[in-house]
Design an enzyme around this catalytic site. Sequence first.
Site, PDB file in Angstrom:
ATOM      1  N   VAL A 193       9.432   5.310  -0.963  1.00 54.97           N
ATOM      2  CA  VAL A 193       8.009   5.530  -0.662  1.00 54.97           C
ATOM      3  C   VAL A 193       7.633   6.991  -0.902  1.00 54.97           C
ATOM      4  CG1 VAL A 193       6.295   5.496   1.174  1.00 54.97           C
ATOM      5  CG2 VAL A 193       7.906   3.613   0.954  1.00 54.97           C
TER       6      VAL A 193
ATOM      7  N   ASP B 135      13.325  16.697   2.031  1.00 61.69           N
ATOM      8  CA  ASP B 135      14.329  15.702   2.395  1.00 61.69           C
ATOM      9  C   ASP B 135      15.479  16.415   3.109  1.00 61.69           C
ATOM     10  OD1 ASP B 135      14.749  12.610   1.137  1.00 61.69           O
ATOM     11  OD2 ASP B 135      16.437  13.568   2.172  1.00 61.69           O
TER      12      ASP B 135
ATOM     13  N   PHE C  87       0.895   0.183   0.399  1.00 62.12           N
ATOM     14  CA  PHE C  87       0.980  -1.238   0.016  1.00 62.12           C
ATOM     15  C   PHE C  87       1.699  -1.321  -1.329  1.00 62.12           C
ATOM     16  CE2 PHE C  87      -1.575  -2.469   3.496  1.00 62.12           C
ATOM     17  CZ  PHE C  87      -2.535  -1.480   3.666  1.00 62.12           C
TER      18      PHE C  87
ATOM     19  N   ARG D  63       4.406  -2.205  -4.066  1.00 65.67           N
ATOM     20  CA  ARG D  63       5.464  -3.176  -4.328  1.00 65.67           C
ATOM     21  C   ARG D  63       6.522  -2.487  -5.172  1.00 65.67           C
ATOM     22  NH1 ARG D  63       2.252  -7.114  -7.633  1.00 65.67           N
ATOM     23  NH2 ARG D  63       1.141  -5.159  -7.961  1.00 65.67           N
TER      24      ARG D  63
ATOM     25  N   LYS E 126      -1.214  -2.877   8.175  1.00 63.00           N
ATOM     26  CA  LYS E 126       0.017  -2.917   7.375  1.00 63.00           C
ATOM     27  C   LYS E 126       0.892  -4.077   7.805  1.00 63.00           C
ATOM     28  CE  LYS E 126       3.398  -1.895   4.727  1.00 63.00           C
ATOM     29  NZ  LYS E 126       3.360  -2.143   3.293  1.00 63.00           N
TER      30      LYS E 126
ATOM     31  N   ASN F 255       1.698  -7.549   5.493  1.00 63.72           N
ATOM     32  CA  ASN F 255       3.036  -7.987   5.071  1.00 63.72           C
ATOM     33  C   ASN F 255       3.406  -9.314   5.712  1.00 63.72           C
ATOM     34  OD1 ASN F 255       3.515  -6.005   3.282  1.00 63.72           O
ATOM     35  ND2 ASN F 255       5.248  -5.083   4.360  1.00 63.72           N
TER      36      ASN F 255
ATOM     37  N   LEU G 152       2.447 -17.415  -4.321  1.00 57.89           N
ATOM     38  CA  LEU G 152       2.575 -18.838  -4.033  1.00 57.89           C
ATOM     39  C   LEU G 152       3.724 -19.378  -4.886  1.00 57.89           C
ATOM     40  CD1 LEU G 152       0.796 -20.309  -2.019  1.00 57.89           C
ATOM     41  CD2 LEU G 152      -0.661 -21.057  -3.898  1.00 57.89           C
TER      42      LEU G 152
ATOM     43  N   CYS H  74      11.091  -4.530   3.077  1.00 54.12           N
ATOM     44  CA  CYS H  74       9.839  -4.568   3.838  1.00 54.12           C
ATOM     45  C   CYS H  74       9.613  -5.873   4.574  1.00 54.12           C
ATOM     46  CB  CYS H  74       8.677  -4.285   2.888  1.00 54.12           C
ATOM     47  SG  CYS H  74       8.803  -2.626   2.267  1.00 54.12           S
TER      48      CYS H  74
ATOM     49  N   ARG I 165      18.383  -4.435  -1.113  1.00 59.30           N
ATOM     50  CA  ARG I 165      18.254  -4.576   0.349  1.00 59.30           C
ATOM     51  C   ARG I 165      17.732  -5.964   0.690  1.00 59.30           C
ATOM     52  NH1 ARG I 165      15.265   1.081   1.897  1.00 59.30           N
ATOM     53  NH2 ARG I 165      14.170   0.662  -0.052  1.00 59.30           N
TER      54      ARG I 165
HETATM   55  C1  UDX Z   1       6.049  -5.959  -0.414  1.00 63.95           C
HETATM   56  C2  UDX Z   1       4.536  -6.050  -0.412  1.00 63.95           C
HETATM   57  O1  UDX Z   1       4.100  -6.828  -1.540  1.00 63.95           O
HETATM   58  C3  UDX Z   1       3.938  -4.639  -0.499  1.00 63.95           C
HETATM   59  O2  UDX Z   1       2.526  -4.725  -0.418  1.00 63.95           O
HETATM   60  C4  UDX Z   1       4.484  -3.811   0.656  1.00 63.95           C
HETATM   61  O3  UDX Z   1       3.981  -2.491   0.585  1.00 63.95           O
HETATM   62  C5  UDX Z   1       5.994  -3.760   0.606  1.00 63.95           C
HETATM   63  O4  UDX Z   1       6.518  -5.100   0.633  1.00 63.95           O
HETATM   64  P1  UDX Z   1       7.990  -5.640  -2.151  1.00 63.95           P
HETATM   65  O5  UDX Z   1       8.824  -6.055  -0.982  1.00 63.95           O
HETATM   66  O6  UDX Z   1       8.327  -4.432  -2.908  1.00 63.95           O
HETATM   67  O7  UDX Z   1       6.439  -5.443  -1.649  1.00 63.95           O
HETATM   68  O8  UDX Z   1       7.997  -6.839  -3.214  1.00 63.95           O
HETATM   69  P2  UDX Z   1       7.134  -8.165  -3.369  1.00 63.95           P
HETATM   70  O9  UDX Z   1       6.677  -8.210  -4.771  1.00 63.95           O
HETATM   71  O10 UDX Z   1       6.135  -8.292  -2.301  1.00 63.95           O
HETATM   72  O11 UDX Z   1       8.263  -9.332  -3.170  1.00 63.95           O
HETATM   73  C6  UDX Z   1       8.865  -9.430  -1.909  1.00 63.95           C
HETATM   74  C7  UDX Z   1       9.834 -10.601  -1.957  1.00 63.95           C
HETATM   75  O12 UDX Z   1       9.102 -11.829  -2.024  1.00 63.95           O
HETATM   76  C8  UDX Z   1      10.770 -10.609  -3.153  1.00 63.95           C
HETATM   77  O13 UDX Z   1      12.057 -11.020  -2.722  1.00 63.95           O
HETATM   78  C9  UDX Z   1      10.168 -11.656  -4.082  1.00 63.95           C
HETATM   79  O14 UDX Z   1      11.169 -12.294  -4.875  1.00 63.95           O
HETATM   80  C10 UDX Z   1       9.583 -12.629  -3.072  1.00 63.95           C
HETATM   81  N1  UDX Z   1       8.436 -13.405  -3.559  1.00 63.95           N
HETATM   82  C11 UDX Z   1       7.287 -12.767  -3.919  1.00 63.95           C
HETATM   83  C12 UDX Z   1       8.523 -14.788  -3.582  1.00 63.95           C
HETATM   84  O15 UDX Z   1       9.575 -15.359  -3.248  1.00 63.95           O
HETATM   85  N2  UDX Z   1       7.442 -15.519  -3.975  1.00 63.95           N
HETATM   86  C13 UDX Z   1       6.271 -14.918  -4.356  1.00 63.95           C
HETATM   87  O16 UDX Z   1       5.334 -15.615  -4.720  1.00 63.95           O
HETATM   88  C14 UDX Z   1       6.197 -13.503  -4.335  1.00 63.95           C
HETATM   89  C1  UDX Z   2      11.185   3.412   4.123  1.00 58.67           C
HETATM   90  C2  UDX Z   2      11.003   1.945   4.437  1.00 58.67           C
HETATM   91  O1  UDX Z   2      11.842   1.167   3.576  1.00 58.67           O
HETATM   92  C3  UDX Z   2       9.571   1.550   4.212  1.00 58.67           C
HETATM   93  O2  UDX Z   2       9.353   0.236   4.716  1.00 58.67           O
HETATM   94  C4  UDX Z   2       8.663   2.484   4.952  1.00 58.67           C
HETATM   95  O3  UDX Z   2       7.318   2.138   4.641  1.00 58.67           O
HETATM   96  C5  UDX Z   2       8.945   3.927   4.524  1.00 58.67           C
HETATM   97  O4  UDX Z   2      10.302   4.248   4.795  1.00 58.67           O
HETATM   98  P1  UDX Z   2      12.057   4.110   1.860  1.00 58.67           P
HETATM   99  O5  UDX Z   2      11.472   5.142   0.991  1.00 58.67           O
HETATM  100  O6  UDX Z   2      12.674   2.883   1.290  1.00 58.67           O
HETATM  101  O7  UDX Z   2      10.916   3.610   2.771  1.00 58.67           O
HETATM  102  O8  UDX Z   2      13.118   4.826   2.830  1.00 58.67           O
HETATM  103  P2  UDX Z   2      14.463   5.434   2.278  1.00 58.67           P
HETATM  104  O9  UDX Z   2      14.695   4.958   0.906  1.00 58.67           O
HETATM  105  O10 UDX Z   2      15.442   5.204   3.367  1.00 58.67           O
HETATM  106  O11 UDX Z   2      14.106   6.996   2.158  1.00 58.67           O
HETATM  107  C6  UDX Z   2      13.948   7.765   3.302  1.00 58.67           C
HETATM  108  C7  UDX Z   2      14.235   9.206   2.883  1.00 58.67           C
HETATM  109  O12 UDX Z   2      13.983  10.063   3.973  1.00 58.67           O
HETATM  110  C8  UDX Z   2      15.688   9.427   2.467  1.00 58.67           C
HETATM  111  O13 UDX Z   2      15.698  10.132   1.252  1.00 58.67           O
HETATM  112  C9  UDX Z   2      16.272  10.271   3.604  1.00 58.67           C
HETATM  113  O14 UDX Z   2      17.229  11.184   3.144  1.00 58.67           O
HETATM  114  C10 UDX Z   2      15.030  11.010   4.104  1.00 58.67           C
HETATM  115  N1  UDX Z   2      15.064  11.410   5.505  1.00 58.67           N
HETATM  116  C11 UDX Z   2      15.436  10.513   6.464  1.00 58.67           C
HETATM  117  C12 UDX Z   2      14.674  12.741   5.842  1.00 58.67           C
HETATM  118  O15 UDX Z   2      14.322  13.518   4.968  1.00 58.67           O
HETATM  119  N2  UDX Z   2      14.675  13.105   7.142  1.00 58.67           N
HETATM  120  C13 UDX Z   2      15.074  12.246   8.134  1.00 58.67           C
HETATM  121  O16 UDX Z   2      15.092  12.650   9.296  1.00 58.67           O
HETATM  122  C14 UDX Z   2      15.464  10.906   7.784  1.00 58.67           C
END
Ligand code: UDX
Ligand code: UDX
Length: 468
Positions: A11, A30, A151, A153, A223, A227, A269, A279, A346
Site C-alpha cells: 500500500v 520504513d 481501495f 486491488r 472500507k 470489502n 460475480l 485483505c 498471502r
Molecule cells: C481487494 C479489493 O478489491 C480492494 O478494493 C481492496 O482495497 C483490497 O482487497 P485484492 O484483494 O487485491 O483487492 O484483489 P481482488 O481483485 O479484490 O480479488 C480478491 C480475491 O477474490 C482474489 O483471490 C480473487 O481471485 C477473488 N475473486 C475476485 C473471485 O474469486 N471472484 C471474483 O469475481 C473476483
Molecule cells: C497492509 C495491509 O495488507 C493492508 O490491508 C492495509 O490496508 C495496509 O497495510 P501492506 O502494504 O500489504 O498493507 O503491508 P506490508 O506489505 O506488510 O507493508 C508494511 C510495511 O511497513 C513494511 O515494509 C514494513 O517494513 C513497514 N513497517 C511496519 C514500518 O515501517 N514500521 C512499522 O512499525 C511496521
Amino acid sequence: MRIAVVGSGYVGLVTGACFADLGHEVVLVDNDEKKLTALRDGEVPIHEKFLQELLTRHRGKRIQFSGDLQAATRASEAVFIAVGTPPTESGDADLSYVESVAREISGGVEGYKVVVEKSTVPVYTSQWIRTIILRNGAAPSQFDVASNPEFLREGTAVTDFMYPDRIVVGVENERAAEVMRQIYGPLTSGWYYGRTEAIPRPEAAKTPPRLIVTSTKSAELIKHASNAFLAMKISFINAVASICESVGANVQQVCDGVGTDSRIGPRFLNPGIGYGGSCFPKDLMAFRAVAKENGYDFRLLEEVHRINEEQRHRFLRKVRSVLWTFRGKRLAVLGLAFKGGTDDIRESPALLLVQELLREGCHVCAYDPAAMERAKEVLTAGVEFASDAYAAAKGADAVLILTEWEEFAALDLERLRALVKYPIVLDGRNLYDPAVMVEHGFSYYSVGRPAALTEEVPAAVLKKKERA
Ligand code: UDX
Ligand code: UDX
C-alpha cells in the site's frame, strides 16, 4: 505538498509513488533498512504494473527514502500511515504497528500536521491515534487525524489509485479537510488527466473522481463495509455455483442472467475456488470482531467466510472424484498467487490447495508467472517448479488451473494435449468454454458447470494410433 508515507509495502509504496506523480514531494519511511537500501538501489520489491516506471521517474527527485520517521514528519504537512494491520489469533486487526508509528510521529509534530490512516483499520482507530499522539506530548492544536482508506486491488493498484471510483476522506474539521482536498486536488480538478505522461486511463474510468468527505468513523466503516460486501458477493455466487452443480445448471449462464441486473452488476460475480489475498480474509474477520465489540453480532460475515473455506474443500473433492486415488499421482498446477496479475501468495486458495494435495501424497509440478519465488519460501518438499505451463503439464495425470492468470486462459490446447499423460483439466477459475476443451480432446471439469467429457484416450494409446 510535502507528504510522508510510513510503510513501503504493497500500500505505502504505491501511495508514495502516485503522490509523487501528482506533483507532491514524498518521503517514503520504513523501519526495514534492507528494504530501504533495495528501494534506493532501484529495486521494486512488489509486482505492480507502472510502479517501476513511477519510481524510476521520481526516485531521488520527488521521492526520498528514509528510516527516520520523526525527521520525515517534521518536514511534512501530512503523514500517511500505511503499515500492516495483520490479523491476530482471534481475528481482529493487530494495530501494534500503527500504535508504534503514531507514538513516533508525535515527536515530530511541530507546526500543523494531518496524520492520515491509509491502512485498513477498524472504526475508532483514528481516535486511538489521536490519543496516542497527545499522550506522547504533541499539542492538540498542532495536528488532526484523518482517515483515507485505500481501495487498491493488487496487480492494478497504480491504475486504481489514479482512476478511483471515489476518494474517501474522513475528517473531524474543515482545516484537515482542506489539506486533504489539496493533496487530491490534481485528481479531483482533472489536472492530472491532461498530462502526457499520466498513467494510461482504463476505458471504464469516470474522471474526475468524486471526493467524498465524511467523519473519520464513517470513512473507517466504508472500507470494511466495501470489502465485506465484495467478499459476500463472491461467496454468494460460489454458493449458487454449488447449487448449479447439484441440479445440473450452468453457473456462467446464471451469472449472465443475474449480472445484467444493473443493481447487481456482472463484476465480482466469478465463481471459483474462493477469494484470498491480504485483505478480504482479514478485513472480514476484523469487521466481524469490531462489530461484536460494539454490540452487533454480524453472523452473516461468518457464513461468507465458511462458504469461502468450503469452496476449496469442494474443489479438492472434485479432483478426488475424477482421479479416484491421489497417492503418487503427478498433478500439473497452474497458478499459486491468490489471483492473476500479482506475485502475492498471502491467503492464496491455490497455495492452500497445493498443500492439501501434497498431504494426500500427490506429486505437484507447479507454474506461476510471478509467485513462484514467494511460494518456494512456503512450500517445502514434494513440489517441482516449472519454467512454463507446458513444462508443468508434461506427463501429468491431470492439469489443475487454480489462479486466473490471463495466460492460463489462452493456452495452446493442441500442444497441451500432446504433453499430458491423461487429457484431464480441472479448472478452479472457469477460464474455458467446456465445448472448446472437448473439441481439443480434454475431459474438462470446472465450478458450477456440468463436466464436459471426451472419450478419455490416454496420450500413449493416441500416439500408437497416430503412428499406425
Ligand atoms: C481487494 C479489493 O478489491 C480492494 O478494493 C481492496 O482495497 C483490497 O482487497 P485484492 O484483494 O487485491 O483487492 O484483489 P481482488 O481483485 O479484490 O480479488 C480478491 C480475491 O477474490 C482474489 O483471490 C480473487 O481471485 C477473488 N475473486 C475476485 C473471485 O474469486 N471472484 C471474483 O469475481 C473476483
Ligand atoms: C497492509 C495491509 O495488507 C493492508 O490491508 C492495509 O490496508 C495496509 O497495510 P501492506 O502494504 O500489504 O498493507 O503491508 P506490508 O506489505 O506488510 O507493508 C508494511 C510495511 O511497513 C513494511 O515494509 C514494513 O517494513 C513497514 N513497517 C511496519 C514500518 O515501517 N514500521 C512499522 O512499525 C511496521
